[in-house]
Structure formats: structure tokens, C-alpha cells
Design a protein around this motif. Structure first.
Motif, PDB file in Angstrom:
ATOM      1  N   GLN A   1      12.321   2.319   5.325  1.00 23.14           N
ATOM      2  CA  GLN A   1      13.167   2.180   7.090  1.00 23.14           C
ATOM      3  C   GLN A   1      11.486   1.849   7.548  1.00 23.14           C
ATOM      4  OE1 GLN A   1      16.288   3.015   8.258  1.00 23.14           O
ATOM      5  NE2 GLN A   1      16.616   2.579   5.898  1.00 23.14           N
ATOM      6  N   PRO A   2      12.021   1.383   8.691  1.00 27.14           N
ATOM      7  CA  PRO A   2      10.630   1.076   9.457  1.00 27.14           C
ATOM      8  C   PRO A   2       9.723   1.756   9.319  1.00 27.14           C
ATOM      9  CG  PRO A   2      13.301   0.514  10.412  1.00 27.14           C
ATOM     10  CD  PRO A   2      13.422   1.724  10.018  1.00 27.14           C
ATOM     11  N   ALA A   3       9.787   2.918   9.330  1.00 28.96           N
ATOM     12  CA  ALA A   3       8.216   3.788  10.308  1.00 28.96           C
ATOM     13  C   ALA A   3       7.463   3.902   8.466  1.00 28.96           C
ATOM     14  CB  ALA A   3       8.322   5.245  10.063  1.00 28.96           C
ATOM     15  N   GLY A   4       8.352   3.621   7.647  1.00 31.16           N
ATOM     16  CA  GLY A   4       7.691   3.576   5.670  1.00 31.16           C
ATOM     17  C   GLY A   4       7.431   2.389   5.318  1.00 31.16           C
ATOM     18  N   ALA A   5       7.481   1.386   6.385  1.00 28.89           N
ATOM     19  CA  ALA A   5       7.531  -0.001   5.803  1.00 28.89           C
ATOM     20  C   ALA A   5       5.748  -1.204   5.174  1.00 28.89           C
ATOM     21  CB  ALA A   5       8.122  -1.500   6.653  1.00 28.89           C
ATOM     22  N   ALA A   6       5.528   0.284   5.802  1.00 29.06           N
ATOM     23  CA  ALA A   6       3.739  -0.380   5.817  1.00 29.06           C
ATOM     24  C   ALA A   6       3.481   0.390   3.625  1.00 29.06           C
ATOM     25  CB  ALA A   6       2.983  -0.889   6.463  1.00 29.06           C
ATOM     26  N   ALA A   7       4.024   1.234   3.756  1.00 27.93           N
ATOM     27  CA  ALA A   7       3.067   1.773   2.245  1.00 27.93           C
ATOM     28  C   ALA A   7       4.065   1.463   0.661  1.00 27.93           C
ATOM     29  CB  ALA A   7       3.765   3.565   2.439  1.00 27.93           C
ATOM     30  N   ALA A   8       5.779   1.208   1.213  1.00 26.29           N
ATOM     31  CA  ALA A   8       6.254   0.866   0.677  1.00 26.29           C
ATOM     32  C   ALA A   8       5.967  -1.067   0.120  1.00 26.29           C
ATOM     33  CB  ALA A   8       7.236   0.822   0.581  1.00 26.29           C
ATOM     34  N   LEU A   9       5.990  -1.466   0.700  1.00 27.15           N
ATOM     35  CA  LEU A   9       5.174  -2.727   0.955  1.00 27.15           C
ATOM     36  C   LEU A   9       3.656  -2.791  -0.083  1.00 27.15           C
ATOM     37  CD1 LEU A   9       5.696  -4.901   3.860  1.00 27.15           C
ATOM     38  CD2 LEU A   9       6.730  -5.175   1.740  1.00 27.15           C
ATOM     39  N   GLU A  10       2.751  -1.594   0.465  1.00 27.74           N
ATOM     40  CA  GLU A  10       1.529  -1.574  -0.404  1.00 27.74           C
ATOM     41  C   GLU A  10       1.683  -1.355  -2.019  1.00 27.74           C
ATOM     42  OE1 GLU A  10      -0.739   1.143   2.919  1.00 27.74           O
ATOM     43  OE2 GLU A  10      -1.984  -0.643   3.198  1.00 27.74           O
ATOM     44  N   GLN A  11       2.639  -0.347  -2.079  1.00 27.74           N
ATOM     45  CA  GLN A  11       2.961   0.131  -3.254  1.00 27.74           C
ATOM     46  C   GLN A  11       3.278  -0.927  -4.517  1.00 27.74           C
ATOM     47  OE1 GLN A  11       4.690   3.671  -3.277  1.00 27.74           O
ATOM     48  NE2 GLN A  11       5.292   3.574  -5.396  1.00 27.74           N
ATOM     49  N   LEU A  12       4.007  -2.284  -3.628  1.00 28.27           N
ATOM     50  CA  LEU A  12       4.517  -3.549  -4.189  1.00 28.27           C
ATOM     51  C   LEU A  12       3.003  -3.364  -4.392  1.00 28.27           C
ATOM     52  CD1 LEU A  12       7.732  -4.324  -2.836  1.00 28.27           C
ATOM     53  CD2 LEU A  12       7.531  -3.964  -5.143  1.00 28.27           C
ATOM     54  N   ALA A  13       2.349  -4.323  -3.468  1.00 26.04           N
ATOM     55  CA  ALA A  13       1.588  -5.625  -4.250  1.00 26.04           C
ATOM     56  C   ALA A  13       0.695  -4.972  -4.829  1.00 26.04           C
ATOM     57  CB  ALA A  13       0.930  -5.128  -2.660  1.00 26.04           C
ATOM     58  N   ASP A  14       0.365  -2.853  -4.722  1.00 22.49           N
ATOM     59  CA  ASP A  14      -0.833  -3.309  -5.686  1.00 22.49           C
ATOM     60  C   ASP A  14       0.420  -3.529  -7.139  1.00 22.49           C
ATOM     61  OD1 ASP A  14      -2.971  -2.522  -4.170  1.00 22.49           O
ATOM     62  OD2 ASP A  14      -2.048   0.091  -3.416  1.00 22.49           O
ATOM     63  N   GLU A  15       1.421  -2.851  -7.547  1.00 24.73           N
ATOM     64  CA  GLU A  15       1.609  -3.492  -9.227  1.00 24.73           C
ATOM     65  C   GLU A  15       1.631  -4.727  -9.201  1.00 24.73           C
ATOM     66  OE1 GLU A  15       3.437  -1.935 -12.364  1.00 24.73           O
ATOM     67  OE2 GLU A  15       2.474  -0.650 -10.684  1.00 24.73           O
ATOM     68  N   LEU A  16       1.997  -6.080  -7.611  1.00 24.89           N
ATOM     69  CA  LEU A  16       2.438  -7.216  -8.496  1.00 24.89           C
ATOM     70  C   LEU A  16       1.096  -8.348  -8.237  1.00 24.89           C
ATOM     71  CD1 LEU A  16       5.774  -7.440  -7.215  1.00 24.89           C
ATOM     72  CD2 LEU A  16       5.517  -7.389  -9.578  1.00 24.89           C
ATOM     73  N   ALA A  17       0.615  -7.254  -7.315  1.00 23.80           N
ATOM     74  CA  ALA A  17      -0.867  -8.034  -7.346  1.00 23.80           C
ATOM     75  C   ALA A  17      -2.451  -7.740  -6.961  1.00 23.80           C
ATOM     76  CB  ALA A  17      -0.772  -8.956  -5.556  1.00 23.80           C
ATOM     77  N   PRO A  18      -2.921  -7.141  -7.848  1.00 27.87           N
ATOM     78  CA  PRO A  18      -3.705  -6.132  -7.904  1.00 27.87           C
ATOM     79  C   PRO A  18      -4.915  -7.067  -7.990  1.00 27.87           C
ATOM     80  CG  PRO A  18      -3.151  -6.739 -10.321  1.00 27.87           C
ATOM     81  CD  PRO A  18      -2.026  -6.497  -9.126  1.00 27.87           C
TER      82      PRO A  18
ATOM     83  N   GLY B   1       5.388  -2.340   9.129  1.00 27.43           N
ATOM     84  CA  GLY B   1       5.790  -3.458   8.014  1.00 27.43           C
ATOM     85  C   GLY B   1       4.908  -4.951   8.672  1.00 27.43           C
ATOM     86  N   THR B   2       4.512  -4.693  10.286  1.00 31.93           N
ATOM     87  CA  THR B   2       4.492  -6.488  10.486  1.00 31.93           C
ATOM     88  C   THR B   2       3.078  -6.032  11.243  1.00 31.93           C
ATOM     89  OG1 THR B   2       5.954  -5.414  12.761  1.00 31.93           O
ATOM     90  CG2 THR B   2       7.130  -6.504  11.281  1.00 31.93           C
ATOM     91  N   ARG B   3       2.423  -4.677  11.000  1.00 33.97           N
ATOM     92  CA  ARG B   3       1.338  -4.437  11.387  1.00 33.97           C
ATOM     93  C   ARG B   3       0.542  -4.789  10.321  1.00 33.97           C
ATOM     94  NH1 ARG B   3       1.161  -0.048  15.220  1.00 33.97           N
ATOM     95  NH2 ARG B   3       2.617  -0.185  15.866  1.00 33.97           N
ATOM     96  N   ASN B   4      -1.225  -5.187  10.836  1.00 33.50           N
ATOM     97  CA  ASN B   4      -1.534  -5.707   9.732  1.00 33.50           C
ATOM     98  C   ASN B   4      -1.370  -5.288   7.486  1.00 33.50           C
ATOM     99  OD1 ASN B   4      -4.271  -7.432   8.318  1.00 33.50           O
ATOM    100  ND2 ASN B   4      -5.320  -7.699  10.383  1.00 33.50           N
ATOM    101  N   PRO B   5      -1.402  -4.131   7.940  1.00 26.95           N
ATOM    102  CA  PRO B   5      -1.802  -3.480   6.708  1.00 26.95           C
ATOM    103  C   PRO B   5      -0.647  -4.334   5.750  1.00 26.95           C
ATOM    104  CG  PRO B   5      -2.393  -1.879   8.408  1.00 26.95           C
ATOM    105  CD  PRO B   5      -1.953  -2.979   8.855  1.00 26.95           C
ATOM    106  N   GLY B   6       0.058  -3.867   6.582  1.00 25.56           N
ATOM    107  CA  GLY B   6       2.168  -4.271   5.979  1.00 25.56           C
ATOM    108  C   GLY B   6       1.887  -5.670   5.684  1.00 25.56           C
ATOM    109  N   LEU B   7       1.740  -6.577   6.552  1.00 31.25           N
ATOM    110  CA  LEU B   7       1.486  -8.482   6.712  1.00 31.25           C
ATOM    111  C   LEU B   7       0.884  -8.166   5.279  1.00 31.25           C
ATOM    112  CD1 LEU B   7       1.080  -8.977  10.036  1.00 31.25           C
ATOM    113  CD2 LEU B   7       3.366  -9.318   8.791  1.00 31.25           C
ATOM    114  N   ALA B   8      -0.774  -7.643   5.370  1.00 34.22           N
ATOM    115  CA  ALA B   8      -1.079  -8.048   3.623  1.00 34.22           C
ATOM    116  C   ALA B   8      -0.267  -8.038   2.644  1.00 34.22           C
ATOM    117  CB  ALA B   8      -2.191  -7.571   4.486  1.00 34.22           C
ATOM    118  N   ALA B   9       0.266  -7.050   2.190  1.00 30.71           N
ATOM    119  CA  ALA B   9       0.658  -6.524   1.158  1.00 30.71           C
ATOM    120  C   ALA B   9       1.688  -7.206   0.857  1.00 30.71           C
ATOM    121  CB  ALA B   9       1.256  -4.873   1.625  1.00 30.71           C
ATOM    122  N   ALA B  10       2.553  -7.909   1.875  1.00 30.68           N
ATOM    123  CA  ALA B  10       4.211  -9.101   2.329  1.00 30.68           C
ATOM    124  C   ALA B  10       3.349 -10.395   1.487  1.00 30.68           C
ATOM    125  CB  ALA B  10       4.712  -8.794   3.138  1.00 30.68           C
TER     126      ALA B  10
END
Length: 518
Positions: free
Chosen positions: A297-314, A206-215
Motif C-alpha cells: 500500500q502507499p504507506a508501506g511501499a518504501a519498506a517493501a521495495l527495500e526488502q526486495l532490494a536487499d534480497e535481489l541486489a545486495p 516509494g517515490t521518496r529517495n529510499p524507495g526510489l533507490a531500492a526500486a
């Protein structure tokens, strides 16, 4: 082929083509087999802690495991500190530990030890290969296990290594990306929609660009606060990257950041606790009454954050840091002046390996608007990480400048890593903060109340002082083949840093600064 050649071939077939090594007699067949497997790059280190730290830095930047070759239990023991850091970073790594021949162990030779138990303290997967026919399959399993973000340790008796009836094994299938836990996402959505004060604490990928952007998108849409774990495995930051604040190291500051939080969402991070216990202070930093939600978990943080962002901040675009560098300072060096020079001159696409500890207090702010870069940090707190990790990062990313920000005390744990930097002609610039003390321990002496209201006595002060004699890091570096210079002013540091970034190969700059602790 013999067992060692089968193992090397299997490692290469599974995409592991760099081995950081400090071998001994039990590993000589592995060493001899290297010439038969030219695809494997072998990198000699002069201490096992450099080998394990380099493999950690390599994997963090290459996103794949490196191999490490160690000699028996004592060799593994020498590498444990940086294996501990790798375990905390969820770094993939394959550690091969040679052992006595199976028939020799009963004699309790001087180097005999319980390798399996020692390996278990830092490994997520441990196996001892007892038959030559199993070596390739066991090696494949070790690589596959490591891809889940663990240290895999394979113990190889010498007679298994030299046996000639080993055979190849198929490569492990590519690891499937971790799925998103729909129930965890729903719980996080409910917390974010509740209107109650919410903090998203991110770590892992989640601390890579995609995860950061989603958060950041989620935060902009909901008013939530985003924090990054104190010591991220690999943090992308700088101009053009969404900026997030890191959770503070000292417990009091972290408590202030989390104060009033009703919901804490963990996206690849663990629930925050203080690094040490202090008299009369809590260890758990989660505010009373706060609900903790484990999102990923650490290996799935970015994907989960992106799913949150798509739901809450389209349709929401995350704000990013603007390019902004500090002015070059002048005058005598201080910790903050060093940070300002680094921020003013940091090259594009740099990799910062940060083990500056107390002396680096100003670096994060000074580089927040520097060109986009990666930061690797001391995830497990076991010092002696910076110089070795810079070796691994430079080998993983040969086209990128590596800047190692290194405290003086912790540098001495693995200073021999400079020799490997010179031998491999790596583009690593080490800025060594020399304040002549274990400054963090001076601060901690006060924080634990060990001295009461009195000034610490001469014995206490002496244990935290690095003088008598003064360590000459310039001579040490030059003795290992690394060009070095000492600087005492901001102007001298600016010239030295600019020169180092221009010239290929390793450099060390000893920056003499005053102690922050007085």
C-alpha cells in the motif's frame, strides 16, 4: 473549558498545530478559542478550496496532518474538489465542519444540509460529536484516523462547541509503521526472478529517495523496468536522486511504456487505467496476459521495495541523476522555453508544486538534472490545486523556496490563494503559463472524436477560449498584494525568476506563451 477550546487543545496535543480556515457563524467559538491556544497557527483563506488545498500541500511536506475549519455543508462543498485530490494522494487531514446547534436543525434554516453524506464522499473517517464530553476524545480519534493517510471529518454542532463542560483527552499513541506483507514480497520475488519482462510501478512513500533507490537497485539487478505513477503525491528527483520515468498521462503513451510486460508489480501505486474513456479504446492499461502483483500500500511501499532490494541486489548502489542544467534559451517564450529557464535557475532544495498541466509538458525533462527537489502533483485531477498547495508547502517548509508552476485556466479556480501568500509573507514564486485557453480540452476535443474530421465550430472554440476579455494576472496579483510582472521573452523570464528567487515573499510571473493545441 468550552468544547472549542478542548478541541483546539487536543489538536495541538496530537501534533496538529496549523489550521487553514474559512469560518462562519457556527464556528465563532472555535475562532474565539484560538487566543487561548497560542500554539495553534490559524491561516485565513478567502475560499474553502484554498483551505483544503493548502492543508493537502502542508501535509505532503510536513508528513503530518493540518486542520481545516469549514462552515456548514456549503463550506464543505466549496472545499470538496481539493479534498478529492487529498483523498487520492492519501493525505492526512483533519477537517472540522461546524453545524447548526442540535436544537436548531429541526427548523430547516437556509444553510441546513446533509453534511455527513457530503463528507463521506471524500473522507475515510466521519463522525458527528453530539456531547461536549466527547469532543476531545473524538478529536483524538480523528487525528489518529488521519495518520493512516485519510481525510478525517469531524462535524461539530454549535451548541456542542460552546458548551462549558468539555474535558481534555489523552493524545493518541504514535502510529505504528505499516508492516511488510511477506507473501506479497515472495510473489514479487518470483516474478522478478522469472526472467519475464517486469515493470515495477511505484507510488506512495516509494517515490521518496529510499524507495526510489531500492526500486532502481532491483531494476539494475534483474533488468526490470521502473515507472512512477503519473501523478505522485510527492516525488523526490534531481541531481543525486535515482531517476525514474513517470507513467504517461495519455493512454496511448502509457500503453507503449507497458507494452510486452508479463508481470506488473504495484508498490504503493494502483493498477493503471486511462483517465477518461475514449470511443473504441480500452480503459484498462494493463497489457493482455500480464500478471498484476500488489506488493504494498502507499504507506508501506518504501519498506517493501527495500526488502526486495536487499534480497535481489545486495551491495548494489543505485545510479543517480547527474547535475545537468539546460542552457538559458533566448527569444520569444514558448512552453519549452519556460521549462528550460526553470531548469536552468531552479534553486537547491526547492519544492515544485506542479499544476502547469498541458503547458508544463517540458518541465520534467528540463529539471531532471537540476539540484535535488520535491515535486507535488495534481493527484486527483480536480483543478485549482496549485496555488493553495503552494501555500501549505511554504508553511510546512519555511526554509525552502517554493515554485508553483500554474496553468492559467486552473489558476482562476483558487486565485484568491495569492492573498493568503501575501498575508503570510510566504516564499512562493508562481510562474503562470498564460496561453489564453483550456489547452488540454482543445486536445481532448480532438481525442474523443467529438468533431469528426471537421474543424470545431465557433461555439465549441469559444467554450475553450479564455479571451474576451483577456485575463490580466499581473493586476489580479498586485491587487492581492503579490508583486507581479508579465514576460514575453526567455530573457525577461530569466531576469524575473532570478529576482523572485532572491527576494523574500511571494511573487507572480505571468509568462505569455502560444497555445500548444493551435
Amino acid at each position: 473549558m468550552n468544547g472549542a477550546q478542548a478541541q483546539l487543545t487536543t489538536l495541538v496535543d496530537n501534533g496538529v498545530d496549523v489550521c487553514f480556515a474559512n469560518p462562519g457563524t457556527s464556528e465563532m467559538h472555535f475562532v474565539a478559542a484560538l487566543d487561548a491556544v497560542p500554539q495553534m497557527r490559524a491561516v485565513l483563506t478567502l475560499f474553502e478550496g484554498v483551505a483544503t488545498g493548502a492543508a493537502d500541500g502542508y501535509a505532503r511536506m510536513a508528513d503530518k496532518p493540518a486542520a481545516v475549519l469549514l462552515h456548514l455543508g456549503p463550506g464543505l462543498g466549496n472545499g470538496v474538489a481539493n479534498l478529492h485530490n487529498a483523498r487520492r494522494a492519501h493525505t492526512p487531514m483533519v477537517v472540522v465542519v461546524g453545524d447548526h446547534a442540535t436544537y436548531h436543525k429541526k427548523y430547516d434554516a437556509p444553510l441546513e444540509s446533509d453534511i455527513d453524506s457530503l463528507a463521506g464522499t471524500v473522507s475515510g473517517w466521519v463522525r458527528r460529536t453530539m456531547h461536549p464530553g466527547d469532543i476531545a476524545a473524538d478529536t483524538t480519534d480523528a487525528v489518529a484516523a488521519s495518520r493512516a493517510g485519510v481525510v478525517s471529518t469531524l462535524i461539530l454542532p454549535a451548541d456542542v462547541s460552546w458548551a462549558e463542560d468539555a474535558r481534555a483527552a489523552p493524545a493518541a499513541p504514535a502510529a505504528e509503521p505499516p508492516g511488510v506483507d511477506d507473501d506479497a514480497v515472495r510473489a514479487a520475488l518470483a516474478a522478478l526472478r522469472s526472467g519475464a519482462p517486469t515493470v515495477i510501478l511505484i507510488g506512495g512513500d516509494g517515490t521518496r529517495n529510499p524507495g526510489l533507490a531500492a526500486a532502481v537497485r532491483v531494476a539494475e539487478a534483474t533488468g526490470a523496468k521502473v515507472l512512477c505513477e503519473t501523478f505522485p503525491t510527492r516525488l523526490e528527483r534531481g541531481a543525486g536522486v535515482p531517476a525514474v520515468e513517470r507513467l504517461a498521462y495519455f493512454a496511448e503513451a502509457a500503453q507503449a511504456q507497458l507494452a510486452g510486460t508479463a508481470n506488473l508489480i504495484l508498490a504503493g501505486a494502483t493498477s493503471p487505467v486511462s483517465f477518461f474513456a475514449y470511443p473504441g479504446k480500452p480503459s484498462d492499461l494493463v497489457p493482455a496476459g500480464c500478471d498484476v502483483h500488489a506488493l504494498a500500500q502507499p504507506a508501506g511501499a518504501a519498506a517493501a521495495l527495500e526488502q526486495l532490494a536487499d534480497e535481489l541486489a545486495p551491495g548494489v548502489t543505485a545510479a543517480v541523476a547527474e547535475l545537468a542544467r539546460p542552457e538559458l534559451p533566448t527569444g520569444d517564450l514558448t512552453a519549452f522555453a519556460v521549462a528550460a529557464v526553470v531548469g536552468a535557475l531552479l534553486p537547491e532544495n526547492a519544492i515544485i508544486v506542479d499544476e502547469s498541466n498541458t503547458a508544463g509538458i517540458g518541465v520534467a525533462a528540463a529539471t531532471a538534472g537540476a539540484p535535488a527537489h520535491d515535486v507535488l502533483t495534481l493527484t486527483g485531477g480536480a483543478i485549482g490545486y496549485g496555488i493553495p498547495a503552494a501555500v501549505g508547502a511554504a508553511i510546512a517548509a519555511p526554509g525552502r523556496p517554493v515554485l508553483a508552476l500554474q496553468a492559467d485556466g486552473s489558476a482562476m479556480y483558487t486565485i484568491s490563494g495569492l492573498w493568503t501568500q501575501a498575508r503570510e509573507h510566504l516564499d512562493v514564486t508562481t510562474v503562470l503559463f498564460n496561453n489564453g485557453a483550456y489547452d488540454i480540452l482543445r486536445i481532448e476535443l480532438q481525442r474523443v472524436g467529438a468533431m469528426g474530421a471537421d474543424t470545431p465550430g465557433p461555439k465549441a472554440q469559444d467554450l475553450l477560449d479564455l479571451g474576451r476579455p483577456t485575463i490580466d494576472f499581473v493586476k489580479i496579483a498586485e491587487g492581492m498584494g503579490v508583486p507581479a510582472r508579465r514576460v514575453r521573452t526567455a530573457e525577461e523570464l530569466a531576469v524575473a525568476l532570478a529576482d523572485a528567487f532572491t527576494e523574500t515573499g511571494p511573487h507572480l510571473i505571468e509568462a505569455v506563451i502560444p497555445s500548444l493545441a493551435g
